[in-house]
Scaffold this active site. Structure first.
Site, mmCIF file in Angstrom:
data_model
loop_
_atom_site.group_PDB
_atom_site.id
_atom_site.type_symbol
_atom_site.label_atom_id
_atom_site.label_comp_id
_atom_site.label_asym_id
_atom_site.label_seq_id
_atom_site.Cartn_x
_atom_site.Cartn_y
_atom_site.Cartn_z
ATOM 1 C CD GLU A 3 -4.473 -5.820 2.611
ATOM 2 O OE1 GLU A 3 -5.232 -5.083 3.284
ATOM 3 O OE2 GLU A 3 -3.238 -5.690 2.612
ATOM 4 C CD GLU B 147 -3.021 -1.012 2.245
ATOM 5 O OE1 GLU B 147 -4.143 -1.506 2.071
ATOM 6 O OE2 GLU B 147 -2.683 -0.477 3.331
#
Length: 681
Positions: free
Chosen positions: A311, A150
């Site tokens: 995710e 991320e």
């Protein structure tokens, strides 16, 4: 094909055995088997464990876990662990620590705290990637590389400032050109030495304004700093990617993106990713159409290539203001929504709940109670069983659309740093209004950049295309002249890629294509409304609709007026126009209309071009999309309602892949939060 080495929809998620004692590991293996978990993401935040000091590397725990997972038939998505540097590195090499927007140097803590232009960070992160790749290059469990985690956030340290000067010099060549594109004569900003250029922060050009937006006195400088920071983080990714590719050239490499994440230009990033992966975290009240648009945006980053859902939570999140549970059936429903829109994996954060720190209340397949007798585990196991039965039927299939929505990060940055006309103008929200109207009608849309091949689409929509980059206007003219239909909106065609106004009248380079001239732009107060008055019953629309936020005051230069404003001093001026251009036509929506206008107008515009919904009709809250593989069509029908809903297949017939249920066409009913995957005959 991402799944070639394990030909099914991968099912698994982030696993952190480095946070647990070994007796837990065996129990996890037992429960993974019960849940159908076949891929685990390892090593995301284990840098400090793997490298306790500058010279020592210890992968003993990772060796053991790689072997254990392989023995259990579980593949590994191996992360490089570089998303959080170790404490010793911050102490010994303080240049790795970021400086924030207000000029304060961070201390060790949190994550995403590494300066992308730190020589120490680049050296040690690349070395870690090399060590891992060299060690595990031949390990049979290794399926895919996961670089860092991320990426995001900006830094304003001296290293970044120096690197920014170099970036600007490489982009523009001379200070004369810098002064031109930044309009530096304004407020006495003319630069005579490269060293005079500083980072735009709260100490120089920027500040936090209304609604948390970043305001700036110099849009050109601030726009380039965002480009530079996105490029800087991308360079860190590329260094690690190149390191692992040296040892495993045939293994795919990715990093997890975050949908419409403003910091980074994902179109630029996707060019350096073998497969796009992203993390999907809608709230309980997030419209399903918004989540669908994010999936389509991620799929569009690489021209429609299937992506990884890296995710999602099995149940609740921990970082939203209100962390609601996913109601029964919602996890399965949202997982299949991702698959319906191009995902070839269904993966979670996390497989086992953390015992402490800020993510201990983030949902997991294995809850704190530690056994399989929970609602969440039962739902996860049921989904795992279903995905196993689907086999390879859906993987590497394509989603087909005849409508494209143009989306651009640099346009987003520039638009929301504009000093006017209104703080209410939010780029993603405006794009979603158009997407939502198509979604409700069951009409598929790709979300793509202006670099995409537009010839594949019958309709191209560019909401609020404030910035017209070099060559884009000519490309749109060519597309429309050849028979395409182009739609754009209020506050479009205003500036070039440097945020300099295109002189000669709005909408700048789009003026000839659209056949209009926008003389003024009115910003309405939040409580103000105007009216769109439809002329001569065009499209069979209602006589009038509300509009708000922004109104362009336009004159026609060849375009035909389809609707006008109903109120204020510009009553009677055009609000909706269409311009014949070659064999196609270009539409201009001059104001922000109420949702019902787009929901009624866009499907009619599509129907005129032979673009039809996937089903004849459907209850509100029923989503449909289509994946195609080897000539076979798979229709997904997803009911986002808690109660049963109906849909009309028309003359389409087929059988549900999940249940074997035959669907003979015509009306059908779907239980609340249920899913059908119909292989059409």
């Amino acid at each position: 094909m991402i799944n070639a080495s394990k030909p099914k929809i991968w099912y698994g998620g982030d696993y952190n055995p480095d946070q647990w004692e070994k007796p837990v590991w065996d129990e996890d293996m037992r429960m993974f088997k019960l849940a159908g978990i076949d891929v685990a993401t390892l090593n995301v935040f284990a840098w400090a464990k793997n490298q306790p000091d500058e010279e020592t590397y210890d992968f003993g725990w990772l060796d053991e876990m790689m072997d254990k997972l392989h023995a259990e038939g579980v593949g590994v998505c191996l992360a490089t662990s570089t998303a959080a540097h170790p404490a010793w590195m911050a102490r010994k090499y303080p240049d790795v620590l970021r400086v924030d927007f207000n000029g304060r140097k961070r201390k060790f803590g949190g994550r995403h705290n590494s300066c992308p232009n730190s020589p120490a960070y680049r050296k040690y992160s690349t070395r870690m990637a090399e060590k891992l790749a060299e060690r595990y290059k031949d390990h049979p469990a290794l399926l895919v590389w996961h670089i860092s985690n991320e990426y995001g956030g900006y830094c304003y340290c001296d290293n970044c400032e120096a690197a920014f000067r170099d970036w600007v010099k490489a982009r523009y060549g001379t200070l004369d050109e810098v002064n031109r594109v930044w309009n530096a004569a304004f407020w006495g900003h003319t630069f005579h030495d490269w060293e005079d250029i500083v980072s735009p922060s709260s100490l120089s050009e920027e500040w936090y304004g209304a609604n948390g937006r970043t305001e700036t006195t110099f849009q050109g400088i601030s726009l380039d700093y965002r480009r530079f920071q996105s490029d800087s983080l991308l360079e860190c990714y590329k260094l690690e990617c190149d390191a692992v590719k040296t040892y495993t050239p045939d293994l795919p490499v990715t990093t997890n993106l975050m949908g419409a994440f403003k910091d980074l230009d994902y179109y630029k990033w996707a060019k350096h990713m073998d497969v796009v992966s992203w993390d999907n975290y809608p709230a309980l009240d997030t419209p399903p159409s918004y989540t669908a648009m994010m999936h389509d945006l991620m799929r569009g980053l690489k021209g429609g290539q299937p992506f990884m859902l890296m995710e999602q939570t099995p149940s609740q999140q921990n970082w939203q203001p209100y962390n609601s549970l996913k109601r029964p059936g919602v996890m399965r429903l949202w997982s299949y929504q991702a698959v319906a829109r191009g995902a070839d994996t269904v993966m979670f954060f996390q497989l086992r709940r953390s015992v402490g720190a800020c993510e201990k209340y983030h949902g997991a397949v294995i809850e704190h109670v530690g056994h399989e007798n929970t609602r969440v585990f039962r739902e996860c196991a049921a989904l795992g069983e279903e995905l196993g039965k689907l086999g390879d039927a859906l993987i590497d299939s394509a989603v087909k659309a005849k409508v494209a929505i143009l989306f651009d990060w640099e346009n987003w940055w520039a638009l929301e740093m504009s000093s006017g006309p209104t703080i209410a103008l939010r780029y993603v929200d405006e794009a979603h209004k158009f997407y939502d109207a198509l979604y409700r009608a069951g009409i598929a849309a790709d979300v793509v950049s202006a670099e995409a091949d537009l010839d594949a689409y019958d309709l191209v929509i560019a909401p609020v295309m404030y910035m017209t980059k070099r060559g884009v206007a000519a490309k749109l003219e060519q597309y429309t002249r050849a028979g395409g239909t182009f739609v754009t909106t209020y506050f479009s065609g205003i500036v070039d890629e440097n945020d300099l106004v295109t002189l000669g009248g709005y909408p700048g380079e789009l003026r000839s294509l659209l056949g209009i001239w926008a003389e003024e732009i009115d910003a309405l107060l939040p409580e103000q409304r105007n009216r769109i008055v439809v002329k001569d019953g065009a499209f069979g629309l209602k006589p009038e609709y509300e509009c708000s936020m922004i109104c362009d005051l336009i004159h026609t230069e060849g375009a035909e007026v389809k609707a006008v404003y109903g109120d204020d001093f510009y009553a009677g001026m055009p609000a909706l126009t269409v311009n014949k251009f070659g064999d196609g036509e270009a539409w201009y929506v001059a104001t922000s209309p109420e949702p019902s206008f787009l929901q009624e107008w866009l499907p009619k515009l599509c129907a005129e071009r032979g673009i039809e919904p996937l089903v004849a009709s459907a209850s509100e809250g029923v989503e449909t999309t289509l994946r195609v593989k080897d000539g076979k069509e798979y229709l997904f029908v997803l009911n986002h309602n808690a109660q049963a809903a109906s849909f009309d297949l028309g003359n389409r017939v087929g059988a549900d892949l999940l249940t074997g249920r035959e669907l003979p066409g015509g009306m059908a009913e779907l239980a609340g939060r249920d899913v059908l995957i119909v292989r059409l005959k």
